[in-house]
Design a protein around this motif. Structure first.
Motif, PDB file in Angstrom:
ATOM      1  N   SER A   1      14.877  26.063 -35.911  1.00  0.00           N
ATOM      2  CA  SER A   1      14.684  24.571 -36.262  1.00  0.00           C
ATOM      3  C   SER A   1      16.144  23.649 -35.677  1.00  0.00           C
ATOM      4  CB  SER A   1      14.592  24.435 -37.783  1.00  0.00           C
ATOM      5  OG  SER A   1      13.373  24.974 -38.078  1.00  0.00           O
ATOM      6  N   THR A   2      17.135  24.330 -35.054  1.00  0.00           N
ATOM      7  CA  THR A   2      18.203  23.743 -34.594  1.00  0.00           C
ATOM      8  C   THR A   2      18.318  23.699 -33.101  1.00  0.00           C
ATOM      9  OG1 THR A   2      19.487  25.744 -34.981  1.00  0.00           O
ATOM     10  CG2 THR A   2      19.567  24.068 -36.644  1.00  0.00           C
ATOM     11  N   VAL A   3      18.335  22.528 -32.504  1.00  0.00           N
ATOM     12  CA  VAL A   3      18.316  22.536 -30.929  1.00  0.00           C
ATOM     13  C   VAL A   3      19.479  21.747 -30.745  1.00  0.00           C
ATOM     14  CG1 VAL A   3      15.946  22.814 -30.641  1.00  0.00           C
ATOM     15  CG2 VAL A   3      16.816  20.564 -31.036  1.00  0.00           C
ATOM     16  N   ASN A   4      19.926  21.790 -29.337  1.00  0.00           N
ATOM     17  CA  ASN A   4      21.011  20.937 -28.647  1.00  0.00           C
ATOM     18  C   ASN A   4      20.624  20.155 -27.529  1.00  0.00           C
ATOM     19  OD1 ASN A   4      23.730  20.238 -28.257  1.00  0.00           O
ATOM     20  ND2 ASN A   4      24.231  22.218 -27.732  1.00  0.00           N
ATOM     21  N   THR A   5      21.424  19.358 -27.168  1.00  0.00           N
ATOM     22  CA  THR A   5      21.140  18.505 -25.980  1.00  0.00           C
ATOM     23  C   THR A   5      20.792  19.498 -24.856  1.00  0.00           C
ATOM     24  OG1 THR A   5      22.721  17.005 -26.415  1.00  0.00           O
ATOM     25  CG2 THR A   5      22.261  16.767 -24.300  1.00  0.00           C
ATOM     26  N   GLY A   6      19.568  19.125 -24.184  1.00  0.00           N
ATOM     27  CA  GLY A   6      19.168  19.794 -22.838  1.00  0.00           C
ATOM     28  C   GLY A   6      17.946  20.676 -23.416  1.00  0.00           C
ATOM     29  N   ASP A   7      17.808  21.143 -24.566  1.00  0.00           N
ATOM     30  CA  ASP A   7      16.768  22.175 -25.002  1.00  0.00           C
ATOM     31  C   ASP A   7      15.503  21.373 -24.591  1.00  0.00           C
ATOM     32  OD1 ASP A   7      18.457  23.928 -25.707  1.00  0.00           O
ATOM     33  OD2 ASP A   7      18.375  23.962 -27.816  1.00  0.00           O
ATOM     34  N   VAL A   8      14.539  22.365 -24.123  1.00  0.00           N
ATOM     35  CA  VAL A   8      12.982  22.062 -23.933  1.00  0.00           C
ATOM     36  C   VAL A   8      12.398  23.055 -24.889  1.00  0.00           C
ATOM     37  CG1 VAL A   8      11.466  21.884 -22.166  1.00  0.00           C
ATOM     38  CG2 VAL A   8      13.894  21.348 -21.417  1.00  0.00           C
ATOM     39  N   ILE A   9      11.450  22.527 -25.490  1.00  0.00           N
ATOM     40  CA  ILE A   9      10.844  23.239 -26.475  1.00  0.00           C
ATOM     41  C   ILE A   9       9.395  22.997 -26.588  1.00  0.00           C
ATOM     42  CG2 ILE A   9      12.758  23.302 -28.019  1.00  0.00           C
ATOM     43  CD1 ILE A   9       9.622  21.354 -29.261  1.00  0.00           C
ATOM     44  N   TYR A  10       8.703  24.063 -27.000  1.00  0.00           N
ATOM     45  CA  TYR A  10       7.276  24.186 -27.057  1.00  0.00           C
ATOM     46  C   TYR A  10       6.870  24.168 -28.644  1.00  0.00           C
ATOM     47  CZ  TYR A  10       2.422  26.027 -27.488  1.00  0.00           C
ATOM     48  OH  TYR A  10       0.966  26.177 -28.036  1.00  0.00           O
ATOM     49  N   TRP A  11       6.048  23.268 -29.147  1.00  0.00           N
ATOM     50  CA  TRP A  11       5.744  23.457 -30.625  1.00  0.00           C
ATOM     51  C   TRP A  11       4.132  23.308 -30.545  1.00  0.00           C
ATOM     52  CZ3 TRP A  11       2.643  19.375 -32.485  1.00  0.00           C
ATOM     53  CH2 TRP A  11       2.330  19.275 -33.920  1.00  0.00           C
ATOM     54  N   LYS A  12       3.661  23.994 -31.726  1.00  0.00           N
ATOM     55  CA  LYS A  12       2.208  23.750 -32.013  1.00  0.00           C
ATOM     56  C   LYS A  12       2.103  23.730 -33.741  1.00  0.00           C
ATOM     57  CE  LYS A  12      -0.131  28.252 -31.736  1.00  0.00           C
ATOM     58  NZ  LYS A  12      -1.173  28.748 -30.940  1.00  0.00           N
ATOM     59  N   GLU A  13       1.043  23.290 -33.995  1.00  0.00           N
ATOM     60  CA  GLU A  13       0.751  23.634 -35.489  1.00  0.00           C
ATOM     61  C   GLU A  13       0.278  24.855 -35.654  1.00  0.00           C
ATOM     62  OE1 GLU A  13      -0.868  19.457 -37.290  1.00  0.00           O
ATOM     63  OE2 GLU A  13      -2.279  20.275 -35.567  1.00  0.00           O
ATOM     64  N   TRP A  14       1.140  25.746 -35.905  1.00  0.00           N
ATOM     65  CA  TRP A  14       1.245  27.324 -35.869  1.00  0.00           C
ATOM     66  C   TRP A  14       0.249  27.714 -37.045  1.00  0.00           C
ATOM     67  CZ3 TRP A  14       3.302  29.451 -31.738  1.00  0.00           C
ATOM     68  CH2 TRP A  14       4.352  28.553 -31.164  1.00  0.00           C
TER      69      TRP A  14
END
Length: 149
Positions: free
Chosen positions: A68-81
């Protein structure tokens, strides 16, 4: 398999992100299977310095080393798990360190790619523009292997 993706924005600007195959191999495979794609990119309401766009994966993407912690430049995938069918899915790029969240609180995500630090100014410029001016179109494609060296 490509080791990078390229994001190009209709308002101007583009950058590449290195895929993190050892961290999120199933997420990487699912994202590559979606490409090329074109979507409407918006600015986040809940997670701060984030631009995101909806996607639809034909592959069931599992939770992979979520954070739940990200940094500049992170590319993430999210879904309603928590939903079995009809779950919303999205890809997002961060242009600042943030805690991923929605109206319910912290939101775990799969970090599957990272933009190199030398491109962070471009990511921030695009993010601020979308925040101030609104939605635009993003085109995401795999970078052919011969172009990754």
């Amino acid at each position: 398999m490509s080791s990078r993706i390229r994001l190009e924005f209709s308002g101007g600007g583009a950058f590449e992100a290195q895929l993190l195959l050892s961290r999120a191999p199933k997420t990487v495979a699912a994202v590559l299977a979606m490409l090329p794609l074109e979507a409407t990119v918006l600015h986040s309401r809940w997670s701060g310095r984030e631009i995101n766009f909806p996607v639809r994966s034909a592959i069931d993407v599992p939770r992979e080393q979520q954070t739940s912690t990200v940094n500049t430049g992170d590319v993430i995938y999210w879904k309603e798990w928590e939903l079995d069918e009809g779950a919303s899915e999205a890809l997002a790029v961060y242009y600042g360190a943030e805690v991923t969240r929605d109206h319910r609180g912290h939101l775990p995500v799969n970090v599957f790619a990272r933009v190199p630090s030398e491109a962070w100014p471009v990511v921030e410029e695009i993010g601020v523009r979308i925040w101030r001016k609104g939605a635009e179109t993003v085109t995401v494609s795999a970078v052919p292997e011969e172009e990754t060296s």
